[in-house]
Enzyme design. Structure first.
Site, short mmCIF file in Angstrom:
data_model
loop_
_atom_site.label_atom_id
_atom_site.label_comp_id
_atom_site.label_asym_id
_atom_site.label_seq_id
_atom_site.Cartn_x
_atom_site.Cartn_y
_atom_site.Cartn_z
N SER A 218 0.84 -1.20 0.00
CA SER A 218 0.00 0.00 0.00
C SER A 218 0.87 1.24 0.00
CB SER A 218 -0.88 -0.01 1.25
OG SER A 218 -1.66 1.16 1.29
N CYS A 345 -8.98 0.58 10.64
CA CYS A 345 -10.17 0.20 9.87
C CYS A 345 -11.28 -0.32 10.77
CB CYS A 345 -9.83 -0.88 8.86
SG CYS A 345 -8.21 -0.71 8.20
N1 PLP Z 1 -3.22 -5.03 4.88
C1 PLP Z 1 -2.65 -4.54 5.99
C2 PLP Z 1 -1.74 -5.40 6.80
C3 PLP Z 1 -2.90 -3.21 6.38
O1 PLP Z 1 -2.32 -2.72 7.48
C4 PLP Z 1 -3.79 -2.43 5.59
C5 PLP Z 1 -4.17 -1.07 6.02
O2 PLP Z 1 -4.50 -0.85 7.18
C6 PLP Z 1 -4.34 -2.99 4.44
C7 PLP Z 1 -4.04 -4.30 4.13
C8 PLP Z 1 -5.26 -2.21 3.54
O3 PLP Z 1 -4.52 -1.25 2.80
P1 PLP Z 1 -5.24 -0.08 2.01
O4 PLP Z 1 -5.56 0.97 3.00
O5 PLP Z 1 -4.21 0.39 1.00
O6 PLP Z 1 -6.42 -0.65 1.33
#
Ligand code: PLP
Length: 395
Positions: A218, A345
């Site tokens: 990301s 999230c």
């Molecule tokens: N995977 C992990 C381990 C993360 O920490 C995050 C974001 O919090 C994501 C996936 C999702 O990323 P994005 O915000 O780019 O969708």
């Protein structure tokens, strides 16, 4: 680190998102200006403005490929973020493997294995696969989130088509042994995907050396813009695209590319990888001293056992007994500190995070968990003033 137009903050929530770095802002600037000064262009148009955008796009792809250790630029697929990269890789590889199995006359619907401490982007992709008829199973972790090869070996079966295990956990910072886990998955004939969002720029992570078939990254976790991500997909890895449309990204992810975002992402990724060793060394010292300070206070304990294995340098997670995460976050915010409880999230929920539950942290303790995460410009003074504010809040 101080931020804000009319307030100053010390931002210690870099695992949630990071401020845009200079290199990314500069790379994006030409595409963020209005005409006639700004530039624009659909990378798929034939005219010169389109071709210029295409050439910038391909240059960004080659630079990201080099920074991540991919063999070829076309192993890099730009997406709208790591959530999309996780979804696309997991669903796309599993469906392709099932199709291949059926062509060989195998009636089994297919099975996917993952850890319990994955981000929801991975766990919910698995839920989607379940609705499509796949079996989904989990591999056991220890109380700090580490997963041994033997634990993975125990759950592997002949019909397992894909294993997805993250490289670094986003809540507690556990570093998983990607190379060994990928090798074990391959030994059992399965593909291997790693969500490497929290590994990039924090620990060495080279897709070629680690032997993964796919990985997700990301941009906004490493000083790039939000809404951009990278799916690494090794050449000849079975994959079915689920984003249908104009066939961009060599048919693997349709949709007009976000050129400004991709240029910012490429600059940020290069920067993060180049400065990873220096960042890790500095952040690990901050992490160790913060753990020591916080855990010397009554009622405060480290959420994971730090002697149990490797942890990322940028994440500290503690539990405060008798307190609620939300209260602490808001109290710290009033004092000018940005931190989170569990992952950003899911921070609207009062339920303890699924990660802490999978680590076996008791519900009442998990409800008082706090994640403090460092970025490039976090320094000792930031950490020292955080400790003072934290003491006030918990006393
Ligand atoms: N995977 C992990 C381990 C993360 O920490 C995050 C974001 O919090 C994501 C996936 C999702 O990323 P994005 O915000 O780019 O969708």
């Amino acid at each position: 680190m101080l931020f804000g137009s009319n307030r100053t903050y010390i931002y210690l929530d870099n695992a949630a998102t990071t401020p845009l770095c200079d290199a990314a802002a500069e790379a994006m600037a030409p595409y963020m200006k209005a005409a006639p000064d700004g530039t624009f262009g659909n990378a798929n148009s034939l005219h010169s403005i389109g071709r210029e955008a295409f050439s910038e796009l391909e240059d960004a792809r080659a630079r990201v490929a080099r920074a991540l250790g991919a063999q070829r630029p076309d192993e890099i697929v730009f997406t709208s973020g790591a959530t999309e990269a996780d979804n696309a890789a997991i669903v796309g590889m599993a469906l392709a493997e099932r199709d291949r199995g059926r062509l060989r006359g195998n009636a089994a619907s297919g099975r996917v294995v993952m850890s319990r401490i994955e981000h929801h982007a991975v766990l919910h992709s698995a839920a989607m696969l379940k609705r499509l008829g796949f079996e989904v199973d989990f591999v056991d972790n220890d109380a700090s989130g580490h997963i041994g090869v033997e634990a993975l070996e125990r759950v592997m079966r002949e019909d397992t088509v894909l294993v997805s295990i993250m490289a670094v956990n986003n809540e507690v910072g556990t570093v998983l042994d990607t190379a060994a886990l990928a090798e074990a998955a391959h030994r059992h004939g399965a593909l291997f995907h790693a969500d490497a969002v929290q590994a990039l720029g924090k620990i060495p992570f080279n897709v070629g050396a680690l032997g993964v078939d796919a990985a997700s990254f990301s941009s906004h976790k490493v000083g790039g813009p939000q809404g951009v991500g990278v799916m690494y997909l090794k050449t000849r890895t079975p994959f079915v695209a689920y984003m249908a449309g104009g066939g961009q990204e060599r048919g693997m992810r349709s949709g007009t590319q976000n050129i400004a975002g991709i240029l910012g992402c490429a600059a940020a990724v290069e920067h993060a990888v180049a400065f990873q060793p220096a960042f890790a060394e500095r952040a690990a010292k901050l992490r160790d001293s913060l753990y020591q300070e916080l855990c010397s206070l009554p009622k405060v304990s480290a959420t994971v056992r730090l002697e149990s294995g490797e942890f990322a340098p940028h994440i500290v997670n503690v539990c405060v007994s008798g307190m609620e995460s939300q209260t602490m976050i808001l109290q710290l915010d009033l004092r000018g500190f940005c931190v989170s409880g569990g992952s950003a999230c899911s921070s609207n929920s009062l339920d303890p995070s699924h990660v802490l539950s999978a680590l076996g942290v008791k519900r009442n303790l998990a409800q008082g968990s706090l994640r403090i995460s460092f970025g490039e410009i976090t320094d000792e003074a930031d950490v020292a003033s955080f400790v003072e504010a934290f003491k006030e809040v918990v006393s």
